[in-house]
Design a protein around this motif. Structure first.
Motif, short mmCIF file in Angstrom:
data_model
loop_
_atom_site.label_atom_id
_atom_site.label_comp_id
_atom_site.label_asym_id
_atom_site.label_seq_id
_atom_site.Cartn_x
_atom_site.Cartn_y
_atom_site.Cartn_z
N SER A 176 0.84 -1.20 0.00
CA SER A 176 0.00 0.00 0.00
C SER A 176 0.88 1.26 0.00
O SER A 176 0.63 2.20 -0.75
CB SER A 176 -0.92 0.00 1.21
N ALA A 177 1.91 1.26 0.83
CA ALA A 177 2.83 2.40 0.89
C ALA A 177 3.53 2.57 -0.46
O ALA A 177 3.67 3.69 -0.96
CB ALA A 177 3.86 2.20 2.00
N ARG A 178 3.94 1.46 -1.05
CA ARG A 178 4.60 1.54 -2.35
C ARG A 178 3.65 2.10 -3.40
O ARG A 178 4.01 2.95 -4.21
CB ARG A 178 5.10 0.17 -2.78
N SER A 179 2.41 1.64 -3.38
CA SER A 179 1.41 2.10 -4.35
C SER A 179 1.15 3.60 -4.21
O SER A 179 1.07 4.32 -5.20
CB SER A 179 0.12 1.31 -4.15
N VAL A 180 1.03 4.06 -2.97
CA VAL A 180 0.80 5.49 -2.71
C VAL A 180 2.00 6.30 -3.19
O VAL A 180 1.85 7.35 -3.83
CB VAL A 180 0.52 5.73 -1.21
N PHE A 229 6.21 12.58 2.81
CA PHE A 229 4.86 12.42 2.26
C PHE A 229 4.22 11.14 2.81
O PHE A 229 3.06 11.16 3.24
CB PHE A 229 4.92 12.36 0.73
N LEU A 230 4.96 10.04 2.80
CA LEU A 230 4.40 8.77 3.31
C LEU A 230 4.18 8.81 4.82
O LEU A 230 3.22 8.23 5.33
CB LEU A 230 5.32 7.61 2.93
N LEU A 231 5.04 9.53 5.52
CA LEU A 231 4.85 9.71 6.96
C LEU A 231 3.57 10.49 7.22
O LEU A 231 2.77 10.15 8.09
CB LEU A 231 6.06 10.43 7.55
N TYR A 232 3.37 11.55 6.44
CA TYR A 232 2.16 12.36 6.54
C TYR A 232 0.92 11.52 6.25
O TYR A 232 -0.13 11.72 6.85
CB TYR A 232 2.26 13.53 5.55
N ARG A 233 1.02 10.56 5.34
CA ARG A 233 -0.10 9.69 4.99
C ARG A 233 -0.38 8.64 6.06
O ARG A 233 -1.36 7.92 5.98
CB ARG A 233 0.17 8.97 3.67
N GLY A 234 0.51 8.52 7.07
CA GLY A 234 0.23 7.64 8.19
C GLY A 234 0.86 6.28 8.12
O GLY A 234 0.39 5.34 8.78
N PHE A 235 1.91 6.15 7.36
CA PHE A 235 2.61 4.86 7.30
C PHE A 235 3.72 4.84 8.35
O PHE A 235 4.27 5.88 8.71
CB PHE A 235 3.19 4.63 5.90
N TYR A 236 4.06 3.64 8.79
CA TYR A 236 5.16 3.47 9.75
C TYR A 236 6.49 3.43 8.99
O TYR A 236 6.53 3.21 7.79
CB TYR A 236 4.96 2.20 10.58
N GLN A 237 7.57 3.61 9.73
CA GLN A 237 8.90 3.73 9.13
C GLN A 237 9.26 2.53 8.26
O GLN A 237 9.81 2.69 7.18
CB GLN A 237 9.95 3.95 10.22
N GLU A 238 8.95 1.31 8.72
CA GLU A 238 9.32 0.13 7.93
C GLU A 238 8.57 0.08 6.59
O GLU A 238 9.12 -0.35 5.58
CB GLU A 238 9.12 -1.17 8.71
N HIS A 239 7.33 0.57 6.58
CA HIS A 239 6.56 0.64 5.32
C HIS A 239 7.18 1.68 4.38
O HIS A 239 7.28 1.46 3.18
CB HIS A 239 5.10 1.02 5.59
N ILE A 240 7.58 2.78 4.96
CA ILE A 240 8.17 3.87 4.17
C ILE A 240 9.48 3.42 3.54
O ILE A 240 9.71 3.65 2.35
CB ILE A 240 8.36 5.13 5.05
N GLU A 241 10.34 2.80 4.34
CA GLU A 241 11.62 2.34 3.82
C GLU A 241 11.42 1.34 2.68
O GLU A 241 12.11 1.39 1.67
CB GLU A 241 12.47 1.72 4.93
N TYR A 242 10.48 0.44 2.83
CA TYR A 242 10.18 -0.54 1.79
C TYR A 242 9.72 0.17 0.51
O TYR A 242 10.16 -0.16 -0.58
CB TYR A 242 9.10 -1.50 2.28
N ALA A 243 8.86 1.16 0.67
CA ALA A 243 8.29 1.84 -0.50
C ALA A 243 9.33 2.65 -1.27
O ALA A 243 9.33 2.63 -2.49
CB ALA A 243 7.15 2.75 -0.06
N VAL A 244 10.22 3.32 -0.57
CA VAL A 244 11.16 4.21 -1.27
C VAL A 244 12.42 3.49 -1.75
O VAL A 244 13.07 3.97 -2.67
CB VAL A 244 11.56 5.44 -0.41
#
Length: 149
Positions: free
Chosen positions: A105-109, A131-146
């Motif tokens: 989901s984080a990657r898709s966003v 941006f992903l932090l603002y959208r409410g994702f946790y750090q591990e989701h953000i790292e995976y997405a970027v």
């Protein structure tokens, strides 16, 4: 309380719930704003709750699904539910019932906003993370997405 007052309160609650699910606290707030005394509508609202016409669980599931579809992360969804007076355990159950893959989901966003390109520039990478932090994702989701792991 007269039958007329009871009918007005019952109609108001019914109209709210006919449009969409509402949390218990949200209904209390709206009826209070209309100037209806708390002592008059609480027993009626409890009847709605006991008959399972009003349900915080259904509201939480509906709200979680709607926010997930808008690209919100688990932290943002939980915070949103707190504002509606939903207990944390009910919010957790709603998120589990949704059973999303938060990493994808984080990657898709991220891809919707910034494209699938893996950013190398530090400043632009920080912008994506923020941006992903603002959208409410946790750090591990953000790292995976970027990072595209």
């Amino acid at each position: 309380m007269s039958d007329f007052d009871r009918k007005i309160i019952t109609d108001a609650i019914t109209r709210m719930l006919a449009r969409r699910e509402h949390s218990y606290n949200e209904i209390v707030r709206k009826l209070t704003q209309k100037g209806i005394e708390r002592g008059a509508f609480i027993p009626i609202l409890e009847e709605f709750r006991e008959a399972d016409i009003q349900s915080d669980c259904r509201f939480a599931e509906s709200r979680a699904r709607a926010l997930f579809m808008k690209g919100k992360g688990p932290r943002a969804i939980k915070l949103d539910m707190q504002q509606y007076g939903i207990e944390e355990s009910i919010a957790d159950q709603a998120l589990q019932a949704l059973a999303p893959d938060w990493f994808e989901s984080a990657r898709s966003v991220k891809e919707k906003k910034f494209g699938s390109f893996i950013e190398k520039d530090f400043a632009l990478l920080q912008k994506q993370k923020q941006f992903l932090l603002y959208r409410g994702f946790y750090q591990e989701h953000i790292e995976y997405a970027v990072k595209g792991d």
